[in-house]
Motif scaffolding. Structure first.
Motif, PDB file in Angstrom:
ATOM      1  N   LYS A 103       0.819  -1.218   0.000  1.00 42.19           N
ATOM      2  CA  LYS A 103       0.000   0.000   0.000  1.00 42.19           C
ATOM      3  C   LYS A 103       0.856   1.274   0.000  1.00 42.19           C
ATOM      4  O   LYS A 103       0.478   2.280   0.595  1.00 42.19           O
ATOM      5  CB  LYS A 103      -0.954   0.027   1.189  1.00 42.19           C
ATOM      6  CG  LYS A 103      -2.043  -1.003   1.136  1.00 42.19           C
ATOM      7  CD  LYS A 103      -2.998  -0.806   2.314  1.00 42.19           C
ATOM      8  CE  LYS A 103      -4.143  -1.757   2.257  1.00 42.19           C
ATOM      9  NZ  LYS A 103      -5.054  -1.562   3.390  1.00 42.19           N
ATOM     10  N   ASN A 104       1.999   1.227  -0.612  1.00 43.19           N
ATOM     11  CA  ASN A 104       2.915   2.366  -0.707  1.00 43.19           C
ATOM     12  C   ASN A 104       3.314   2.950   0.649  1.00 43.19           C
ATOM     13  O   ASN A 104       3.785   4.079   0.718  1.00 43.19           O
ATOM     14  CB  ASN A 104       2.333   3.479  -1.586  1.00 43.19           C
ATOM     15  CG  ASN A 104       2.249   3.069  -3.026  1.00 43.19           C
ATOM     16  OD1 ASN A 104       3.097   2.330  -3.523  1.00 43.19           O
ATOM     17  ND2 ASN A 104       1.230   3.530  -3.715  1.00 43.19           N
ATOM     18  N   GLU A 105       3.123   2.191   1.728  1.00 43.54           N
ATOM     19  CA  GLU A 105       3.478   2.739   3.033  1.00 43.54           C
ATOM     20  C   GLU A 105       4.078   1.721   3.997  1.00 43.54           C
ATOM     21  O   GLU A 105       4.672   2.088   4.982  1.00 43.54           O
ATOM     22  CB  GLU A 105       2.262   3.400   3.686  1.00 43.54           C
ATOM     23  CG  GLU A 105       1.110   2.460   3.919  1.00 43.54           C
ATOM     24  CD  GLU A 105      -0.150   3.168   4.375  1.00 43.54           C
ATOM     25  OE1 GLU A 105      -0.922   2.544   5.111  1.00 43.54           O
ATOM     26  OE2 GLU A 105      -0.358   4.315   3.995  1.00 43.54           O
ATOM     27  N   ILE A 127      12.421 -11.617   8.066  1.00 49.70           N
ATOM     28  CA  ILE A 127      11.689 -10.455   7.563  1.00 49.70           C
ATOM     29  C   ILE A 127      11.736  -9.350   8.609  1.00 49.70           C
ATOM     30  O   ILE A 127      11.499  -9.592   9.795  1.00 49.70           O
ATOM     31  CB  ILE A 127      10.223 -10.821   7.260  1.00 49.70           C
ATOM     32  CG1 ILE A 127      10.194 -11.805   6.126  1.00 49.70           C
ATOM     33  CG2 ILE A 127       9.381  -9.598   7.018  1.00 49.70           C
ATOM     34  CD1 ILE A 127       9.004 -11.848   5.278  1.00 49.70           C
ATOM     35  N   ASN A 128      12.042  -8.159   8.130  1.00 45.17           N
ATOM     36  CA  ASN A 128      11.999  -6.963   8.969  1.00 45.17           C
ATOM     37  C   ASN A 128      11.029  -5.991   8.325  1.00 45.17           C
ATOM     38  O   ASN A 128      11.184  -5.657   7.147  1.00 45.17           O
ATOM     39  CB  ASN A 128      13.385  -6.327   9.080  1.00 45.17           C
ATOM     40  CG  ASN A 128      14.358  -7.254   9.761  1.00 45.17           C
ATOM     41  OD1 ASN A 128      14.153  -7.626  10.903  1.00 45.17           O
ATOM     42  ND2 ASN A 128      15.386  -7.653   9.051  1.00 45.17           N
ATOM     43  N   GLY A 129      10.044  -5.574   9.088  1.00 44.80           N
ATOM     44  CA  GLY A 129       9.025  -4.689   8.539  1.00 44.80           C
ATOM     45  C   GLY A 129       8.860  -3.435   9.355  1.00 44.80           C
ATOM     46  O   GLY A 129       9.267  -3.358  10.517  1.00 44.80           O
ATOM     47  N   GLN A 130       8.247  -2.465   8.709  1.00 41.85           N
ATOM     48  CA  GLN A 130       7.966  -1.188   9.369  1.00 41.85           C
ATOM     49  C   GLN A 130       6.645  -0.660   8.832  1.00 41.85           C
ATOM     50  O   GLN A 130       6.414  -0.662   7.629  1.00 41.85           O
ATOM     51  CB  GLN A 130       9.072  -0.181   9.071  1.00 41.85           C
ATOM     52  CG  GLN A 130       8.824   1.178   9.673  1.00 41.85           C
ATOM     53  CD  GLN A 130       9.911   2.173   9.308  1.00 41.85           C
ATOM     54  OE1 GLN A 130      10.732   1.923   8.448  1.00 41.85           O
ATOM     55  NE2 GLN A 130       9.895   3.304   9.958  1.00 41.85           N
ATOM     56  N   THR A 131       5.779  -0.248   9.741  1.00 43.99           N
ATOM     57  CA  THR A 131       4.512   0.361   9.338  1.00 43.99           C
ATOM     58  C   THR A 131       4.612   1.868   9.538  1.00 43.99           C
ATOM     59  O   THR A 131       5.273   2.336  10.459  1.00 43.99           O
ATOM     60  CB  THR A 131       3.335  -0.204  10.154  1.00 43.99           C
ATOM     61  OG1 THR A 131       3.574   0.019  11.530  1.00 43.99           O
ATOM     62  CG2 THR A 131       3.145  -1.681   9.899  1.00 43.99           C
ATOM     63  N   ASN A 132       3.963   2.595   8.663  1.00 45.96           N
ATOM     64  CA  ASN A 132       4.054   4.060   8.700  1.00 45.96           C
ATOM     65  C   ASN A 132       2.689   4.739   8.670  1.00 45.96           C
ATOM     66  O   ASN A 132       2.570   5.868   8.241  1.00 45.96           O
ATOM     67  CB  ASN A 132       4.883   4.557   7.497  1.00 45.96           C
ATOM     68  CG  ASN A 132       6.293   4.043   7.547  1.00 45.96           C
ATOM     69  OD1 ASN A 132       6.925   4.045   8.591  1.00 45.96           O
ATOM     70  ND2 ASN A 132       6.791   3.573   6.416  1.00 45.96           N
ATOM     71  N   THR A 133       1.669   4.058   9.125  1.00 41.65           N
ATOM     72  CA  THR A 133       0.321   4.628   9.132  1.00 41.65           C
ATOM     73  C   THR A 133       0.150   5.467  10.398  1.00 41.65           C
ATOM     74  O   THR A 133       0.292   4.947  11.506  1.00 41.65           O
ATOM     75  CB  THR A 133      -0.741   3.506   9.087  1.00 41.65           C
ATOM     76  OG1 THR A 133      -0.466   2.672   7.974  1.00 41.65           O
ATOM     77  CG2 THR A 133      -2.134   4.078   8.981  1.00 41.65           C
ATOM     78  N   PRO A 134      -0.158   6.745  10.252  1.00 46.62           N
ATOM     79  CA  PRO A 134      -0.275   7.614  11.428  1.00 46.62           C
ATOM     80  C   PRO A 134      -1.266   7.070  12.464  1.00 46.62           C
ATOM     81  O   PRO A 134      -2.300   6.502  12.116  1.00 46.62           O
ATOM     82  CB  PRO A 134      -0.790   8.931  10.848  1.00 46.62           C
ATOM     83  CG  PRO A 134      -0.364   8.904   9.417  1.00 46.62           C
ATOM     84  CD  PRO A 134      -0.417   7.460   9.004  1.00 46.62           C
ATOM     85  N   LEU A 135      -0.894   7.193  13.711  1.00 42.16           N
ATOM     86  CA  LEU A 135      -1.683   6.866  14.902  1.00 42.16           C
ATOM     87  C   LEU A 135      -1.838   5.367  15.180  1.00 42.16           C
ATOM     88  O   LEU A 135      -1.944   4.972  16.331  1.00 42.16           O
ATOM     89  CB  LEU A 135      -3.071   7.506  14.854  1.00 42.16           C
ATOM     90  CG  LEU A 135      -3.111   9.032  14.778  1.00 42.16           C
ATOM     91  CD1 LEU A 135      -4.556   9.510  14.721  1.00 42.16           C
ATOM     92  CD2 LEU A 135      -2.396   9.675  15.947  1.00 42.16           C
TER      93      LEU A 135
END
Length: 184
Positions: A103-105, A127-135
C-alpha cells in the motif's frame, strides 16, 4: 461519552508508544538440494506451487514482472486487503534478498538463506518490517507480525513439501534414464 473519548485517547496514546518495526525469523530443514530450493524461491513464476498467500487470502491475484526470476525479478499483487509489490534485490549461491512495499506505506526487507546441513538444506526466512500509518502503526506492527509469523511458517512447510517432491522426481527421472541407457 466522556468515558468513550477517554478510552479512544488512551488507545491512541498506547498506539503511539508501540514500536512501528517488527522482525520475524523462521527456519525449516528440507531434504532436497540447494539448487532445487533456490529455484523455487528465486523464480516468482514458481511461487504459486508453494506460496501460502492464495490460501490465506483467496481474493489475491499476482502479476509477474519482467524478469520474473533472479536479481530484479518483480511481482505485484492486488487483493481485498490492498496491493503491494516485491523485488529480488540480491541473489547469491546461499541467499536471496528482497524488498516489499504494501500500500505504498508498509516497507518489508527480507532474506531467505539456504545452508547445507548434514545432507539437508536449512532454509531460513528473515523479515523486517515497518509500518508508517499515522496513529495506528504500533497496532499494525503487532497485527502484521502475527499474520506473517503464521504465514511464513505455512510457506516454509509448503516449500519443504514441494522441494522434496521435485528432488524425488528428478532422482527417479535420472534413474529411469540410466536404466534405459544401460538396456540399449
Amino acid at each position: 461519552m466522556k468515558t468513550l473519548l477517554l478510552l479512544i485517547l488512551v488507545a491512541i496514546l498506547i498506539g503511539l508508544t508501540l514500536p512501528q518495526n517488527y522482525s520475524i525469523t523462521k527456519s525449516i530443514r528440507v531434504n532436497a538440494s540447494i539448487s532445487t530450493v533456490k529455484s523455487l524461491v528465486s523464480d516468482f513464476g514458481l511461487w504459486h506451487t508453494w506460496s501460502p498467500w492464495g490460501k490465506v487470502d483467496p481474493s489475491i491475484t499476482f502479476s509477474l514482472g519482467e524478469p520474473s526470476t533472479g536479481i530484479g525479478a518483480h511481482q505485484s499483487w492486488q487483493s481485498d486487503w490492498g496491493y503491494g509489490e516485491m523485488t529480488i534485490t540480491s541473489l547469491s549461491q546461499n541467499k536471496m534478498v528482497f524488498n516489499s512495499l504494501f500500500k505504498n506505506e508498509h516497507i518489508i526487507e527480507g532474506e531467505i538463506t539456504f545452508t547445507q546441513v548434514e545432507g539437508m538444506v536449512n532454509v531460513t526466512c528473515n523479515i523486517n518490517g515497518q509500518t508508517n500509518t499515522p496513529l495506528i502503526s504500533g497496532y499494525l506492527s503487532i497485527f502484521n507480525e502475527y499474520i506473517l509469523n503464521n504465514t511464513i511458517s505455512l510457506g516454509l512447510n509448503n516449500l519443504q513439501t514441494v522441494a522434496q517432491l521435485r528432488d524425488q522426481k528428478t532422482q527417479l527421472d535420472q534413474n529411469d534414464s540410466q536404466i534405459s541407457t544401460s538396456e540399449n
